[in-house]
Scaffold this motif. Structure first.
Motif, PDB file in Angstrom:
ATOM      1  N   THR A   1       0.858  -1.174   0.000  1.00 42.32           N
ATOM      2  CA  THR A   1       0.000   0.000   0.000  1.00 42.32           C
ATOM      3  C   THR A   1       0.892   1.220   0.000  1.00 42.32           C
ATOM      4  O   THR A   1       2.062   1.153   0.402  1.00 42.32           O
TER       5      THR A   1
ATOM      6  N   LEU B   1      -3.830  -2.520   0.947  1.00 44.12           N
ATOM      7  CA  LEU B   1      -2.911  -3.496   1.533  1.00 44.12           C
ATOM      8  C   LEU B   1      -3.522  -4.890   1.572  1.00 44.12           C
ATOM      9  O   LEU B   1      -2.854  -5.889   1.293  1.00 44.12           O
TER      10      LEU B   1
ATOM     11  N   ALA C   1       4.631  -7.178   4.232  1.00 46.41           N
ATOM     12  CA  ALA C   1       3.740  -6.030   4.043  1.00 46.41           C
ATOM     13  C   ALA C   1       4.594  -4.796   3.797  1.00 46.41           C
ATOM     14  O   ALA C   1       5.454  -4.456   4.620  1.00 46.41           O
TER      15      ALA C   1
ATOM     16  N   VAL D   1       4.600  -0.763   3.184  1.00 43.62           N
ATOM     17  CA  VAL D   1       3.820   0.460   3.353  1.00 43.62           C
ATOM     18  C   VAL D   1       4.691   1.623   2.913  1.00 43.62           C
ATOM     19  O   VAL D   1       5.629   2.015   3.611  1.00 43.62           O
TER      20      VAL D   1
END
Length: 953
Positions: free
Chosen positions: A91, A108, A163, A165
């Motif tokens: 994301t 995400l 993940a 970001v």
């Protein structure tokens, strides 16, 4: 003040739906791949370490910090290449979407849509509600964060998770809160989180997060980067040590690390110019001018290759600009070379929140333009039109277009976009339209402010107080009367726990109100119904300020200020509100005499039902503490899930119930409602009260967990009094368990909070716990200290023995009969009294009765891990075994014989055979034995027989 420049970022909405019902996002795309990273060996090694640990089952967090163009996105894409066997989630925060809740989280989690159905139904509903822009149901940040963690856990069962970001500084607050929640809980999961941000904010909150800051490239890495683009930079003799450029690490001979992306130009292809050569002084000055920023190096070399920039002019001595400003300036200069129609079309696209081509096309049509006018910008690499979305190649490009335009042109672009969305249905379109209208106005616009306030109220209902606050703040900038909107923004800030922002907003509201001379209509919002009059608004500000200040300001001063404000309130309703708040401040500050008087005044003044309930609740609590009769009139308590109700209607009835040792189910409802709504400011008080109730109900582990959670959250929110009271609950448990290490840790945590007075209940509770820990070391000194604590409580008028239970310890030390009813609901204190009573029964040789008390007491102490009292019980039981007694009178010879045989462990058949009677007769005698001895089991019979004199065989 009123136009688009009044706010540095633009709110966003949603356009085309994806799996969660949210829009595709205009600037969100991975960086280019297949190139070389230079000068980032240390950072790449750190990434490899993070991913290797996650692959082995240990999660972690890496935060990459750097200015625009430093290569943060390139490192994130490099991480994705290293983690080819991972589930990679991405994301990116986008400036235009920073005010729209859950947009970052939606992107995400999009790849995990199919896993959401396997979550518990409540968590699945929470995700669907929060991440579907079409929904309007309420959802709280904490339940959402828990559901996100559950979804990631489901994903890591298939394969490890990475993940990514990017641009976290532009991530919406609701998404950021969920990311922070997850970041603090990755230690035992194969999940790696990599966050990129521009500065020291936002904080991720994970204590063990690794942070790296990207510096400018050194000379060798810069030459390598330029060489990849066909630029030959000659080495010179210049001393670069004064240029504030950090050389890349030299511990790895391979300085050209392969990675999936590099900080390349946002525009492709590179100009097909002749091979560019830089003289030594030109390269040195280029490196100094850009401070080694990779993107700035690429852009300036590109301009030179295109013949737009003469690098020889950089040989002067001026100080280099910050790279972000420098790059924005470069982009702006290039935008100005585009055709006028293209610049106007670019501005319309830059003003769009989502990049959705449909409303952009409609807005362009209204200006006699169309998407075709973007062709020159697309050819130059500024934008690309794919999948029905206009995407800018770099956020700084969009910023340069938007902020480089004239204010009137920006307002016109927003106005056309708002008109283009007029026919669109759904809450997302309404939200976008309201934001566009707010940026299209060039002066006060009551209708636009009201529309944006409706967006704010909807966000608050959805459990997104951050987005609600931002909308109210924007509404305040365009409203003819901004004060009511500033108050509503302060309410949202308080609910989300940002007390500093709440106070700043209240200060702004107060300053604005001072300039107003006419009556002001208060808009409907989450904090209450409309009201009019500047005096009412002054009182609303003061009341709201009291809610913020109550647990973080000196209670004595706050009590005095609130009581004085109540005397000058414009009407009885607000006077009663302020008086209730003053009473609560008096109780928190342990000023019980003043609390008694203020409580009576609050009950007398209360008019509205909620205020009546709050006044009655505080009054009853004060009366209980002081040992006085409860007030005759009891007001019905409001819905505990209503977050607009005063906190006093929940906290003080719960505190009263805790002292009485009775359950208070309303507290659980209030706690869940606050969790679900993300009302963080209410949680420290509610968790503290829940800990009190749990500790006194014998649920010590649960109580300790809630107390520590209250302390942590309260400290984070700047509320020192509730953390102190919560730590006191945990300290009492540590003392009863004899856990000196835990108590020492709790003392250290208390010392880290702002100091409380020596006679404050939190400090007295710690004194009590400290004394309990040493009861057996110096009994006389312990009794003296306990008596001093009780005397201090009496000095303040406190008479309730359970407030700080020193009397039970004094009773035990002085071997005196307890004054309280032995059947107290507190299982620990009840077991203590049973232990004392059993000692007296043993002294009087009533061994069976003593054992009947000791056995359950011992079980209670063992369950609670109250080791001191568990050992005392075992000692008493040993004494009973050693002290044999005759059989009790009233038993027949056969009953005595049956008792001895069964007590020795024989079955009914064995007993019947030994006594030459039938098993039915044995059963008959056992029934009589149970009745005469007051027991109900063979186990109890065995324990009694073991105390009898003589042979039990």
């Amino acid at each position: 003040m009123y136009g688009a420049r009044a706010h540095c970022s633009i709110a966003a909405g949603a356009g085309q739906d994806d799996a969660w019902g949210m829009a595709a996002r205009g600037d969100a795309r991975p960086a280019a791949s297949g190139t070389v990273l230079h000068g980032r060996g240390h950072e790449l090694d750190t990434i490899r370490t993070l991913i290797a640990a996650a692959r082995a089952g240990t999660g972690g967090v890496l935060v990459v910090e750097g200015e625009p163009g430093a290569g943060k996105s390139a490192l994130l894409e490099a991480a994705a290449a290293v983690a080819a066997d991972f589930e990679v989630l991405r994301t990116r925060g986008i400036q235009s979407e920073a005010e729209l809740a859950f947009t970052g989280l939606t992107e995400l989690l999009a790849p995990l849509t199919e896993l959401a159905g396997g979550l518990p139904p409540e968590q699945h509903r929470t995700l669907r509600t929060a991440l579907d822009a079409r929904g309007t149901a309420a959802v709280g940040q904490l339940p959402l964060a828990t559901a996100v963690l559950a979804l990631l856990t489901a994903a890591e069962r298939r394969r490890p998770v990475l993940a990514l970001v990017d641009d976290a500084h532009w991530l919406d607050g609701s998404s950021l809160a969920a990311v922070g929640f997850v970041a603090r809980r990755l230690a035992t999961a194969p999940i790696a989180l990599l966050v990129a941000r521009r500065g020291a904010e936002p904080k991720i909150g994970a204590a063990d997060a690794v942070e790296v800051r990207l510096r400018g490239l050194g000379a060798e890495a810069a030459r390598g980067l330029l060489a990849d683009l066909g630029v030959e930079a000659r080495a010179g003799a210049a001393n670069l040590s004064d240029l504030s450029v950090e050389e890349e690490p030299r511990d790895d001979p391979d300085e050209r690390r392969e990675a999936s992306s590099s900080p390349s130009s946002p525009r492709e292809p590179w100009p097909a110019a002749a091979h560019l050569r830089l003289a030594a002084d030109e390269f040195d000055r280029l490196l100094a001018e850009t401070r080694g920023n990779p993107l700035a190096l690429i852009e300036m070399a590109r301009l030179a290759a295109s013949g737009v920039l003469d690098l020889a002019t950089l040989a002067g001595g001026r100080e280099p600009l910050p790279s972000g400003v420098q790059l924005a300036g470069l982009y702006h200069d290039q935008v100005t070379t585009l055709p006028e129609r293209t610049r106007r079309a670019l501005l319309t696209a830059a003003a769009s929140f989502t990049g959705d081509a449909a409303p952009i096309q409609a807005a362009l049509f209204a200006a006699r333009l169309d998407l075709g006018d973007l062709a020159p910008a697309e050819q130059a690499g500024f934008v690309e039109l794919t999948d029905g979305t206009v995407r800018f190649a770099h956020p700084l490009l969009r910023s340069a277009v938007y902020h480089g335009a004239a204010d009137a042109d920006v307002r016109d672009a927003h106005d056309r976009l708002a008109a283009a969305l007029a026919a669109a249905a759904g809450p997302a379109a309404r939200e976008q339209r309201a934001w566009h209208r707010s940026y299209a106005t060039d002066g006060p616009d009551a209708a636009a402010a009201t529309a944006l306030a409706e967006v704010a109220a909807a966000a608050a209902r959805r459990g997104a107080p951050t987005a609600a606050r931002q909308a109210y703040q924007r509404a305040a900038t365009i409203a003819p009367d901004p004060t009511p909107y500033l108050i509503e923004a302060a309410v949202c800030a308080r609910v989300e726990g940002d007390v500093d922002a709440a106070l700043d907003l209240l200060d702004a509201a107060e300053a604005t109100l001072e300039k107003q001379t006419s009556d002001i209509e208060v808009p409907a919002g989450p904090s209450g119904a409309p009201a009019t009059g500047s005096g009412v608004l002054h009182t609303r500000i003061r009341t709201e300020r009291s809610r913020v200040d109550l647990s973080r300001t000196d209670p004595a001063r706050l009590m005095t200020d609130l009581a004085a404000a109540a005397e000058t309130a414009p009407d009885p309703a607000h006077a009663a509100d302020l008086t209730v708040a003053a009473t609560a401040a008096a109780v928190l500050g342990a000023h019980y005499g003043q609390a008694r008087a203020l409580a009576a005044l609050a009950v007398e003044r209360a008019v509205l039902p909620a205020t009546k309930a709050a006044a009655a609740a505080v009054s009853e609590h004060v009366a209980l503490l002081l040992g006085e009769p409860a007030p005759d009139e009891q007001a019905p308590l409001p819905d505990p899930t209503d977050l607009d109700m005063p906190l006093e209607t929940i906290v003080y009835p719960a505190w009263t119930a805790a002292l009485r040792g009775v359950p208070h189910p309303r507290l659980a409802l209030a706690l869940k409602a606050a969790h679900d709504a993300g009302a963080r400011s209410r949680l420290p008080a509610l968790l503290t009260m829940a800990a009190e109730l749990d500790q006194r109900a014998g649920h010590w582990d649960v109580a300790r967990g809630r107390a520590l959670a209250a302390a942590d959250l309260g400290a984070d929110l700047g509320q020192p009094l509730w953390p102190a009271l919560a730590l006191a609950v945990a300290a009492r448990i540590a003392a009863y368990r004899g856990d000196r290490a835990d108590f020492a840790d709790l003392e250290a945590r208390l010392a880290a909070l702002p100091p409380v007075p020596a006679d404050h209940p939190a400090e007295l509770a710690f004194r009590h716990a400290r004394t309990v820990l040493v009861l057996d070391e110096d009994r006389e000194a312990a009794a003296t200290e306990l008596q001093a604590i009780e005397d201090t409580l009496h000095t303040h008028g406190v008479r309730h023995p359970a407030f700080i239970p020193v009397r039970a310890d004094l009773d035990e030390l002085l071997n005196r009969d307890p004054e309280q009813d032995r059947q107290t609901p507190d299982p620990f204190q009840s077991a203590r009294r049973d232990l004392q009573a059993a000692r007296r029964l043993r002294d009087r040789r009533h061994h069976a009765e003593a054992r009947a008390l000791l056995e359950p007491a011992h079980d209670t102490f063992r369950r609670l891990r109250a080791r001191r009292w568990e050992a005392l019980c075992e000692e008493e039981l040993t004494h009973l075994v050693a002290a044999k007694t005759p059989e009790p009178k009233g038993l027949t010879p056969y009953e005595t014989q049956v008792a001895r045989h069964v007590g020795a462990g024989r079955t009914n058949n064995e007993t019947a055979a030994a006594l030459y009677i039938s098993p039915k007769t044995v059963e008959y005698h056992l029934r009589n034995l149970y009745k005469k001895l007051g027991i109900r089991s063979r186990t109890e019979l065995a324990r009694i027989v073991a105390t009898w004199e003589g042979d039990t065989r």
